[in-house]
Write an enzyme that holds these catalytic residues in place. Structure first.
Site, mmCIF file in Angstrom:
data_model
loop_
_atom_site.group_PDB
_atom_site.id
_atom_site.type_symbol
_atom_site.label_atom_id
_atom_site.label_comp_id
_atom_site.label_asym_id
_atom_site.label_seq_id
_atom_site.Cartn_x
_atom_site.Cartn_y
_atom_site.Cartn_z
ATOM 1 N N LYS A 175 -7.834 -2.318 9.014
ATOM 2 C CA LYS A 175 -6.321 -1.941 8.975
ATOM 3 C C LYS A 175 -6.396 -0.550 8.276
ATOM 4 O O LYS A 175 -5.361 0.316 8.789
ATOM 5 C CB LYS A 175 -5.633 -3.129 8.323
ATOM 6 C CG LYS A 175 -4.258 -2.554 7.710
ATOM 7 C CD LYS A 175 -3.252 -2.543 9.010
ATOM 8 C CE LYS A 175 -1.738 -2.032 8.572
ATOM 9 N NZ LYS A 175 -1.219 -1.758 9.588
ATOM 10 N N ASN B 34 -1.572 19.322 12.265
ATOM 11 C CA ASN B 34 -0.631 20.101 11.592
ATOM 12 C C ASN B 34 -1.172 21.433 11.202
ATOM 13 O O ASN B 34 -0.790 22.590 11.189
ATOM 14 C CB ASN B 34 0.241 19.467 10.270
ATOM 15 C CG ASN B 34 0.986 18.262 10.902
ATOM 16 O OD1 ASN B 34 1.412 18.256 11.953
ATOM 17 N ND2 ASN B 34 1.512 17.326 10.014
ATOM 18 N N CYS C 142 -23.621 24.975 15.849
ATOM 19 C CA CYS C 142 -22.161 25.338 16.083
ATOM 20 C C CYS C 142 -21.221 24.533 14.939
ATOM 21 O O CYS C 142 -20.333 25.529 14.472
ATOM 22 C CB CYS C 142 -21.788 24.695 17.530
ATOM 23 S SG CYS C 142 -22.495 25.517 18.891
HETATM 24 N N1 LIG Z 1 6.471 -2.031 7.507
HETATM 25 C C1 LIG Z 1 5.537 -1.837 8.448
HETATM 26 O O1 LIG Z 1 5.537 -0.872 9.424
HETATM 27 C C2 LIG Z 1 4.084 -2.591 8.075
HETATM 28 C C3 LIG Z 1 3.198 -2.495 9.292
HETATM 29 C C4 LIG Z 1 2.001 -2.950 9.220
HETATM 30 C C5 LIG Z 1 1.663 -3.881 8.038
HETATM 31 N N2 LIG Z 1 2.624 -3.568 7.026
HETATM 32 C C6 LIG Z 1 2.176 -4.400 5.775
HETATM 33 O O2 LIG Z 1 2.831 -5.770 5.958
HETATM 34 C C7 LIG Z 1 3.302 -6.090 4.471
HETATM 35 C C8 LIG Z 1 4.710 -6.450 4.381
HETATM 36 O O3 LIG Z 1 5.256 -4.806 4.798
HETATM 37 P P1 LIG Z 1 7.137 -5.011 5.003
HETATM 38 O O4 LIG Z 1 7.394 -3.450 5.319
HETATM 39 O O5 LIG Z 1 7.257 -5.921 5.767
HETATM 40 O O6 LIG Z 1 7.254 -5.363 3.463
HETATM 41 P P2 LIG Z 1 9.014 -5.757 2.952
HETATM 42 O O7 LIG Z 1 8.932 -5.067 1.755
HETATM 43 O O8 LIG Z 1 9.899 -5.140 3.836
HETATM 44 O O9 LIG Z 1 9.132 -7.156 2.955
HETATM 45 C C9 LIG Z 1 8.267 -7.908 1.827
HETATM 46 C C10 LIG Z 1 9.500 -9.267 1.983
HETATM 47 O O10 LIG Z 1 8.488 -10.437 1.177
HETATM 48 C C11 LIG Z 1 9.540 -10.849 0.260
HETATM 49 N N3 LIG Z 1 8.689 -11.757 -0.768
HETATM 50 C C12 LIG Z 1 8.278 -11.188 -2.062
HETATM 51 N N4 LIG Z 1 7.804 -12.177 -2.545
HETATM 52 C C13 LIG Z 1 7.708 -13.312 -1.790
HETATM 53 C C14 LIG Z 1 7.356 -14.775 -1.984
HETATM 54 N N5 LIG Z 1 6.681 -15.168 -2.937
HETATM 55 N N6 LIG Z 1 7.717 -15.509 -0.819
HETATM 56 C C15 LIG Z 1 8.216 -15.221 0.093
HETATM 57 N N7 LIG Z 1 8.689 -13.860 0.311
HETATM 58 C C16 LIG Z 1 8.410 -13.062 -0.531
HETATM 59 C C17 LIG Z 1 10.277 -9.738 -0.162
HETATM 60 O O11 LIG Z 1 11.521 -10.379 -0.559
HETATM 61 C C18 LIG Z 1 10.681 -8.924 1.226
HETATM 62 O O12 LIG Z 1 11.580 -9.681 1.972
HETATM 63 C C19 LIG Z 1 2.811 -4.938 3.584
HETATM 64 O O13 LIG Z 1 1.455 -5.447 3.229
HETATM 65 C C20 LIG Z 1 2.761 -3.778 4.513
HETATM 66 O O14 LIG Z 1 1.659 -2.989 3.985
HETATM 67 C C21 LIG Z 1 3.906 -2.992 6.947
#
Ligand SMILES: NC(=O)c1ccc[n+]([C@@H]2O[C@H](COP(=O)([O-])OP(=O)(O)OC[C@H]3O[C@@H](n4cnc5c(N)ncnc54)[C@H](O)[C@@H]3O)[C@@H](O)[C@H]2O)c1
Length: 465
Positions: A244, A259, A302
């Site tokens: 990841k 860029n 190169c």
């Molecule tokens: N946003 C993206 O585009 C994306 C893409 C791939 C991977 N990720 C990864 O996925 C993970 C989540 O990202 P996101 O953007 O969805 O995060 P986010 O902050 O939007 O959502 C996280 C959610 O988890 C909840 N939460 C916190 N503690 C909790 C608990 N104990 N029980 C249940 N829920 C709980 C929060 O209230 C929140 O709603 C991260 O590790 C991120 O790096 C994100």
């Protein structure tokens, strides 16, 4: 019906009947699993919506009251094209519920996806507080649940986090043993916001990290994605965790590189988009697996020269080239890394197999292997070299080097016989057999990722594997 999947088409979708045309529906008999999704953020909401759209009953869990209320009514708590339609349909068909309670969610499902946030701390390190908390919540609920349950991490977490944090916390709070009493797996999410649903159904890759011999959890994950038509890569947990990061860092490298080339192009009045289109059109060397194998430093006539020239042009034009400058630093460090590995073997007699910058060439210009040989020669080590393409005498070719010629041996066998440590720069036929037949303890420092010899008295060090 062939419909192109993109955010615009999803955003303009009026109802789920239209959305149904986009995705292959899963066979009813495969919908055995019920899934709880912990963390109703971007990843959690999209997972919940797509799983329920595919017919799996889903329970979303979040401490945030607003998110739970929205989801419980089949409404999206975040903005993502197509999400509202999927959630509303899931709500109407009773496939989606939402709660604050971990135990309620665990009791109603067979698998839990953990999609909690993993933000940065002030110093850049990963904040795993939410991961720890969700594992504690799930662990406590697991203690009360008799049936086998599978916990799947979907948050982005550094390699080792599942084994060093997730599993210990789950085991401590559940009183159970991972792999035996409950399942664990890692399933990284690759979605991009704004095209997240399209990415879910058309992923570039699906990766599952397996914990020890817990194939039961992997089989469950396979069932959840079986209709997507992409064969998952099943790899060890740590491998899946770092994939990841490698993906996202690679994307960042590509953006910054493009860029930087763009900035130089603009300063020279060249259309950078034409340049990058042409670069990308070469799918043999440029957008391909070529040059993507971890190993030794680059060299030759190169790459080093052209990198110097373009960065010098950048300086002249007053265009910073930090990405290109970093390549030179990284390359020097890789040579130093190899040197340190050879030094740490602590032997006086060092054999080098292949000193041209790659096999099947006689070109020694800026060969990092030659640099390595010269470094140890300068330290007074006893050196032997095998390279069939390097000249033995002044008449033998243009790559004759007076200080190297006396070190050359006729065969790999002779180099092994004269050395306690063998440094492999290039692969040659017969190399594996020669190491197997060494007839004495030998330390191998592999810079070229050779086929592993079967030799019990060999001490083997790969450069970056
Ligand atoms: N946003 C993206 O585009 C994306 C893409 C791939 C991977 N990720 C990864 O996925 C993970 C989540 O990202 P996101 O953007 O969805 O995060 P986010 O902050 O939007 O959502 C996280 C959610 O988890 C909840 N939460 C916190 N503690 C909790 C608990 N104990 N029980 C249940 N829920 C709980 C929060 O209230 C929140 O709603 C991260 O590790 C991120 O790096 C994100």
């Amino acid at each position: 019906m062939e419909i192109e999947l993109n955010s615009a088409s999803l955003a303009s979708s009026r109802n789920v009947a239209i959305l149904d045309n986009f995705y292959p529906a899963i066979e009813p008999e495969l919908r055995d699993y019920r899934v709880s999704v912990f963390g109703a953020g971007y990843v959690g909401c999209v997972s919940a919506a797509c799983l329920s759209h595919d017919g799996f009953p889903v329970v979303a869990v979040d401490p945030d009251r607003f998110k739970v209320e929205r989801l419980a009514q089949g409404q999206a708590p975040i903005v993502e094209p197509g999400l509202s339609e999927l959630l509303s349909h899931a709500h109407k068909t009773d496939l989606l519920t939402a709660t604050h309670s971990a135990s309620e969610a665990l009791n109603a499902t067979d698998i839990s996806f953990c999609c909690v946030g993993t933000p940065s701390l002030a110093d850049g390190t990963l904040n795993t507080d939410h991961v720890r908390q969700v594992c504690e919540d799930i662990g406590k609920a697991l203690r009360q649940k008799a049936a086998f349950h599978i916990v799947v991490m979907r948050s982005t977490i550094l390699p080792g986090t599942t084994e060093e944090l997730v599993i210990p916390v789950l085991e401590r709070f559940s009183g159970k043993v991972a792999g035996r009493d409950f399942g664990v797996a890692y399933y990284p999410e690759f979605l991009r916001e704004s095209t997240a649903i399209a990415d879910y159904y058309k992923p570039g890759a699906i990766v599952f990290g397996q914990y020890e011999d817990d194939t039961r959890s992997i089989d469950a994950l396979k069932a959840l994605v079986s209709h997507i038509g992409v064969t998952p890569h099943v790899v060890p947990l740590r491998c899946a965790e770092i994939v990841k990061y490698a993906n996202n860092c690679w994307h960042a490298v590509k953006i910054s590189f493009s860029n930087e080339i763009g900035n130089i192009c603009k300063a020279k009045d060249i259309d950078s988009h034409v340049v990058m289109d042409v670069l990308c059109a070469d799918t043999r060397l440029n957008i391909s697996r070529a040059y993507m194998k971890p190993g030794f430093a680059y060299g030759g006539s190169c790459l080093p020269k052209d990198l110097r020239a373009l960065t010098a042009l950048g300086r002249m034009l007053n265009v910073p080239t930090p990405v290109l400058d970093a390549m030179r630093v990284a390359n020097t460090l890789q040579i130093n890394h190899a040197r340190a590995l050879v030094e740490s073997a602590g032997h006086e007699k060092i054999g080098f197999i292949g000193i041209t910058f790659k096999a099947d060439t006689d070109d020694l210009r800026e060969s990092p292997m030659l640099e390595l040989v010269e470094a140890f020669l300068g330290k007074g080590k006893d050196i032997a070299v095998y390279d069939p393409n390097v000249a033995r005498d002044a008449e033998g070719g243009r790559n004759f080097l007076k200080h190297i010629a006396p070190l050359l041996r006729d065969s790999i066998k002779e180099v092994i016989a004269a050395s306690a440590v063998i440094v492999i720069g290039n692969k040659y036929p017969g190399l594996k057999d020669a190491i197997e037949a060494a007839g004495k303890p030998v330390t191998v420092i592999d810079l070229a990722r050779i086929e592993m010899p079967d030799n019990k008295s060999m001490i083997y060090h790969g450069l970056c594997w």
